[in-house]
Design an enzyme around this catalytic site. Sequence first.
Site, PDB file in Angstrom:
ATOM      1  N   VAL A   1      28.374  40.251  67.075  1.00  9.98           N
ATOM      2  CA  VAL A   1      27.484  39.720  66.288  1.00  9.98           C
ATOM      3  C   VAL A   1      26.210  39.403  67.028  1.00  9.98           C
ATOM      4  CG1 VAL A   1      26.774  38.160  64.231  1.00  9.98           C
ATOM      5  CG2 VAL A   1      29.276  38.766  64.823  1.00  9.98           C
TER       6      VAL A   1
ATOM      7  N   TYR B   1      42.346  36.293  79.997  1.00  6.88           N
ATOM      8  CA  TYR B   1      42.036  35.479  78.997  1.00  6.88           C
ATOM      9  C   TYR B   1      43.300  35.423  77.980  1.00  6.88           C
ATOM     10  CZ  TYR B   1      39.302  33.756  75.121  1.00  6.88           C
ATOM     11  OH  TYR B   1      38.930  32.905  73.845  1.00  6.88           O
TER      12      TYR B   1
ATOM     13  N   PHE C   1      24.683  42.867  67.935  1.00  7.87           N
ATOM     14  CA  PHE C   1      23.781  43.371  66.867  1.00  7.87           C
ATOM     15  C   PHE C   1      22.711  42.719  66.600  1.00  7.87           C
ATOM     16  CE2 PHE C   1      27.699  45.805  65.220  1.00  7.87           C
ATOM     17  CZ  PHE C   1      27.918  46.638  66.383  1.00  7.87           C
TER      18      PHE C   1
ATOM     19  N   ARG D   1      42.024  42.434  79.938  1.00  9.28           N
ATOM     20  CA  ARG D   1      41.831  41.312  78.901  1.00  9.28           C
ATOM     21  C   ARG D   1      42.921  40.239  79.175  1.00  9.28           C
ATOM     22  NH1 ARG D   1      38.686  43.426  74.213  1.00  9.28           N
ATOM     23  NH2 ARG D   1      39.007  41.446  73.245  1.00  9.28           N
TER      24      ARG D   1
ATOM     25  N   GLN E   1      30.864  50.418  69.439  1.00  9.57           N
ATOM     26  CA  GLN E   1      31.804  50.654  70.705  1.00  9.57           C
ATOM     27  C   GLN E   1      33.015  51.443  69.798  1.00  9.57           C
ATOM     28  OE1 GLN E   1      32.919  47.518  72.662  1.00  9.57           O
ATOM     29  NE2 GLN E   1      30.866  47.305  73.890  1.00  9.57           N
TER      30      GLN E   1
HETATM   31  N1  LIG Z   1      33.953  31.961  69.812  1.00  6.23           N
HETATM   32  C1  LIG Z   1      34.781  32.679  69.567  1.00  6.23           C
HETATM   33  O1  LIG Z   1      34.918  33.365  68.626  1.00  6.23           O
HETATM   34  C2  LIG Z   1      36.120  32.187  69.747  1.00  6.23           C
HETATM   35  C3  LIG Z   1      37.553  32.658  69.502  1.00  6.23           C
HETATM   36  C4  LIG Z   1      38.669  32.110  69.783  1.00  6.23           C
HETATM   37  C5  LIG Z   1      38.621  31.300  70.722  1.00  6.23           C
HETATM   38  N2  LIG Z   1      37.730  30.699  71.201  1.00  6.23           N
HETATM   39  C6  LIG Z   1      37.832  29.457  72.163  1.00  6.23           C
HETATM   40  O2  LIG Z   1      37.035  28.387  71.938  1.00  6.23           O
HETATM   41  C7  LIG Z   1      36.510  27.852  73.126  1.00  6.23           C
HETATM   42  C8  LIG Z   1      34.769  27.791  72.912  1.00  6.23           C
HETATM   43  O3  LIG Z   1      34.484  29.171  72.971  1.00  6.23           O
HETATM   44  P1  LIG Z   1      32.864  29.631  72.706  1.00  6.23           P
HETATM   45  O4  LIG Z   1      32.523  30.628  71.836  1.00  6.23           O
HETATM   46  O5  LIG Z   1      32.127  28.176  72.332  1.00  6.23           O
HETATM   47  O6  LIG Z   1      32.501  29.922  74.258  1.00  6.23           O
HETATM   48  P2  LIG Z   1      31.281  29.582  75.081  1.00  6.23           P
HETATM   49  O7  LIG Z   1      31.478  30.305  76.545  1.00  6.23           O
HETATM   50  O8  LIG Z   1      30.023  29.362  74.670  1.00  6.23           O
HETATM   51  O9  LIG Z   1      31.813  28.023  75.815  1.00  6.23           O
HETATM   52  C9  LIG Z   1      32.605  27.811  76.745  1.00  6.23           C
HETATM   53  C10 LIG Z   1      32.292  26.726  77.402  1.00  6.23           C
HETATM   54  O10 LIG Z   1      33.090  26.357  78.570  1.00  6.23           O
HETATM   55  C11 LIG Z   1      32.641  25.899  79.758  1.00  6.23           C
HETATM   56  N3  LIG Z   1      33.505  26.369  80.938  1.00  6.23           N
HETATM   57  C12 LIG Z   1      33.948  27.651  81.282  1.00  6.23           C
HETATM   58  N4  LIG Z   1      34.630  27.419  82.141  1.00  6.23           N
HETATM   59  C13 LIG Z   1      34.726  26.215  82.558  1.00  6.23           C
HETATM   60  C14 LIG Z   1      35.332  25.415  83.597  1.00  6.23           C
HETATM   61  N5  LIG Z   1      36.220  25.964  84.565  1.00  6.23           N
HETATM   62  N6  LIG Z   1      35.086  24.031  83.920  1.00  6.23           N
HETATM   63  C15 LIG Z   1      34.327  23.536  82.690  1.00  6.23           C
HETATM   64  N7  LIG Z   1      33.824  24.082  81.769  1.00  6.23           N
HETATM   65  C16 LIG Z   1      33.957  25.442  81.566  1.00  6.23           C
HETATM   66  C17 LIG Z   1      31.379  26.950  79.575  1.00  6.23           C
HETATM   67  O11 LIG Z   1      30.160  26.630  80.587  1.00  6.23           O
HETATM   68  C18 LIG Z   1      30.784  27.009  78.339  1.00  6.23           C
HETATM   69  O12 LIG Z   1      29.966  25.844  78.125  1.00  6.23           O
HETATM   70  C19 LIG Z   1      36.789  28.836  74.026  1.00  6.23           C
HETATM   71  O13 LIG Z   1      38.107  27.894  74.591  1.00  6.23           O
HETATM   72  C20 LIG Z   1      37.357  29.883  73.531  1.00  6.23           C
HETATM   73  O14 LIG Z   1      38.566  30.648  74.087  1.00  6.23           O
HETATM   74  C21 LIG Z   1      36.368  31.068  70.859  1.00  6.23           C
HETATM   75  O1  LIG Z   2      27.887  45.563  71.173  1.00 10.61           O
HETATM   76  C1  LIG Z   2      29.186  45.665  70.760  1.00 10.61           C
HETATM   77  C2  LIG Z   2      29.907  44.584  71.257  1.00 10.61           C
HETATM   78  C3  LIG Z   2      31.257  44.819  70.788  1.00 10.61           C
HETATM   79  N1  LIG Z   2      31.652  45.667  69.944  1.00 10.61           N
HETATM   80  C4  LIG Z   2      33.116  45.614  69.172  1.00 10.61           C
HETATM   81  O2  LIG Z   2      33.200  44.459  68.445  1.00 10.61           O
HETATM   82  C5  LIG Z   2      34.526  44.261  68.554  1.00 10.61           C
HETATM   83  C6  LIG Z   2      34.534  42.750  68.561  1.00 10.61           C
HETATM   84  O3  LIG Z   2      33.921  42.262  70.180  1.00 10.61           O
HETATM   85  P1  LIG Z   2      33.552  41.078  70.560  1.00 10.61           P
HETATM   86  O4  LIG Z   2      33.246  41.231  72.102  1.00 10.61           O
HETATM   87  O5  LIG Z   2      32.562  40.275  69.844  1.00 10.61           O
HETATM   88  O6  LIG Z   2      34.916  40.141  70.540  1.00 10.61           O
HETATM   89  P2  LIG Z   2      36.602  40.450  70.612  1.00 10.61           P
HETATM   90  O7  LIG Z   2      37.023  40.476  69.279  1.00 10.61           O
HETATM   91  O8  LIG Z   2      36.961  41.373  71.715  1.00 10.61           O
HETATM   92  O9  LIG Z   2      36.981  39.122  71.370  1.00 10.61           O
HETATM   93  C7  LIG Z   2      36.646  37.863  70.623  1.00 10.61           C
HETATM   94  O10 LIG Z   2      37.783  37.524  69.911  1.00 10.61           O
HETATM   95  C8  LIG Z   2      38.832  36.459  70.245  1.00 10.61           C
HETATM   96  C9  LIG Z   2      38.069  35.507  70.975  1.00 10.61           C
HETATM   97  O11 LIG Z   2      39.051  34.609  71.691  1.00 10.61           O
HETATM   98  C10 LIG Z   2      37.172  35.816  72.101  1.00 10.61           C
HETATM   99  O12 LIG Z   2      36.420  34.395  72.465  1.00 10.61           O
HETATM  100  C11 LIG Z   2      36.376  36.696  71.819  1.00 10.61           C
HETATM  101  O13 LIG Z   2      35.869  37.358  72.545  1.00 10.61           O
HETATM  102  C12 LIG Z   2      35.197  44.909  69.507  1.00 10.61           C
HETATM  103  O14 LIG Z   2      36.111  45.927  68.757  1.00 10.61           O
HETATM  104  C13 LIG Z   2      34.303  45.788  70.356  1.00 10.61           C
HETATM  105  O15 LIG Z   2      34.490  46.960  70.731  1.00 10.61           O
HETATM  106  C14 LIG Z   2      30.531  46.591  69.430  1.00 10.61           C
HETATM  107  O16 LIG Z   2      30.956  47.621  68.600  1.00 10.61           O
HETATM  108  N2  LIG Z   2      29.523  46.606  69.882  1.00 10.61           N
END
Ligand SMILES: NC(=O)c1ccc[n+]([C@@H]2O[C@H](COP(=O)([O-])OP(=O)(O)OC[C@H]3O[C@@H](n4cnc5c(N)ncnc54)[C@H](O)[C@@H]3O)[C@@H](O)[C@H]2O)c1
Ligand SMILES: O=c1ccn([C@@H]2O[C@H](COP(=O)(O)OP(=O)(O)O[C@H]3OC[C@@H](O)[C@H](O)[C@H]3O)[C@@H](O)[C@H]2O)c(=O)[nH]1
Length: 345
Positions: free
Chosen positions: A219, A176, A222, A173, A235
Site C-alpha cells: 500500500v 519472520y 503504490f 521469510r 509483483q
Molecule cells: N503492519 C502490518 O501489516 C503487520 C501485520 C502483521 C503483524 N504486524 C506486527 O505488528 C508489529 C508492528 O508492526 P509495524 O507495521 O508497526 O512495523 P514497524 O516496522 O513500523 O514497527 C516495528 C517497530 O519495532 C522496532 N524494533 C524492531 N526491532 C527491534 C528491537 N530488536 N528492539 C527494539 N525495537 C525494535 C522498530 O524500530 C519499529 O519502531 C510487528 O510486531 C509486526 O510483526 C504488523
Molecule cells: O511494490 C509492491 C510490493 C508488494 N507487492 C505484493 O503485495 C503483496 C503484499 O506484500 P507486502 O510486502 O505489503 O506484505 P506481505 O503481505 O507480503 O507481508 C505483510 O503481511 C503480514 C505482516 O506480518 C507483515 O508485516 C507484512 O509484511 C505481496 O503479494 C507482494 O508481492 C506488489 O505487488 N508490489
Amino acid sequence: MAKDASNGQNHVTTKPPPEPSPLRKAKFFQANMRILVTGGAGFIGSHLVDKLMQNEKNEVIVVDNYFTGSKDNLSQWIGHPRFELKRHDITEPLLIEVDQIYHLACPASPIFYKYNPVKTIKTNVIGTLNMLGLAKRVGARILLTSTSEVYGDPLVHPQDETYWGNVNPIGVRSCYDEGKRVAETLMFDYHRQHGIEIRIARIFNTYGPRMNIDDGRVVSNFIAQAIRDEPLTVQLPGTQTRSFCYVSDMVDGLIRLMEGDNAGPINIGNPGEFTMLELAETVKEMINPAVKIITVENTPDDPRQRKPDITKAKELLGWEPKVKLRDGLPLMEDDFRKRIGIPRK
Ligand SMILES: NC(=O)c1ccc[n+]([C@@H]2O[C@H](COP(=O)([O-])OP(=O)(O)OC[C@H]3O[C@@H](n4cnc5c(N)ncnc54)[C@H](O)[C@@H]3O)[C@@H](O)[C@H]2O)c1
Ligand SMILES: O=c1ccn([C@@H]2O[C@H](COP(=O)(O)OP(=O)(O)O[C@H]3OC[C@@H](O)[C@H](O)[C@H]3O)[C@@H](O)[C@H]2O)c(=O)[nH]1
C-alpha cells in the site's frame, strides 16, 4: 494450579506471578496503569501510543531501537509527564516496573525483516523471551502482535485461528514467520508454566498514515508511486490477494484484546480481499489516473491468498473493522503528500 485462559484446561505452574508493586495501590499514586509498548516508535505502535495516551489514567513507556521506527512518530508526546521514550534493543534484558506490555517490536515489512534475518529471529525469540521474563518478574499482562504470516502460504481460505499453517521453515521469510510462531509458543509456555496472563493478536496487513514512505509494503509503495508519477509495481502474478485493515481499527482491536478475558490467538484484520492488480487499479483511479501499472518479478514464498476469518474477534471482543479501503486510502494519501511534499493538483 493456574487456569488456561484459552481453553479452560488446568496446567501445573511453578508459582503464581507476583503482585504488582504495593506502591501502585498507594493513595497518592498518580497513574493507574503503567503500560510498556515495545516497538512504539513504529507504524502501528505509535498509533497505539496515541490512543493509550488519550486515557489520562495511563502512563506509557516506549522502548524502541529505531531500526524501522522514528522519534518523529511520537513527537507529540515527547516531554509529556505521562510519557517516556527509551532507546533500547529488546534482545537485551529490560528491568522496569509495568502493569501491561504491548509487545510489537519487530520489523514488519518483508524488505526490512529479510535485511538482517538473524537479527529478526533474535528479536522474535530472544526479544520475546526477555519481555516474557519481564512480565513474569512484575506480574504484567503481555500482548504479542503476531501475524497472519504464521499461516504461511495458506491452503485454507479464509484463515481461522484453528489452522496450523503452511510455512516453509528454511525460506527467506522464515526468520519472520517461524520467528513469530516460536514467539507464540513461548507465550503459551510461559502462560502454562508460569501463569503469565497472555494475549495473542494475529494481525493481517495493516495500512495508514505514518507508514515509512520507502517501507516496501504494497500500500505504501503504490501510494508513494502514484503521488510521484511513477509506475505502480505489481509483483507477479498480481492475482495474489491480501486483506487490508486501517490502522485505527487495528489499534481498537488490540486494546479490546488486551482488556478482554481471552488469551487468543485472535485474528485482527479486515476481511475485504483484493488482488494486487485490483489494489493497483483502485490506487490509480483514486490518486492518479494517468499513472502506469507495470508487472515486476516477485520474491520467493509470497503467499498466494490471505483473508482473515474474524468470527472469533466479533464474538469474543465485539470487534469488527469500520474503515473500508476506499475510505482509508485518501487518509493515507494526505499524510504521504505532506511528507513527500507534493500537494493534490
Ligand atoms: N503492519 C502490518 O501489516 C503487520 C501485520 C502483521 C503483524 N504486524 C506486527 O505488528 C508489529 C508492528 O508492526 P509495524 O507495521 O508497526 O512495523 P514497524 O516496522 O513500523 O514497527 C516495528 C517497530 O519495532 C522496532 N524494533 C524492531 N526491532 C527491534 C528491537 N530488536 N528492539 C527494539 N525495537 C525494535 C522498530 O524500530 C519499529 O519502531 C510487528 O510486531 C509486526 O510483526 C504488523
Ligand atoms: O511494490 C509492491 C510490493 C508488494 N507487492 C505484493 O503485495 C503483496 C503484499 O506484500 P507486502 O510486502 O505489503 O506484505 P506481505 O503481505 O507480503 O507481508 C505483510 O503481511 C503480514 C505482516 O506480518 C507483515 O508485516 C507484512 O509484511 C505481496 O503479494 C507482494 O508481492 C506488489 O505487488 N508490489
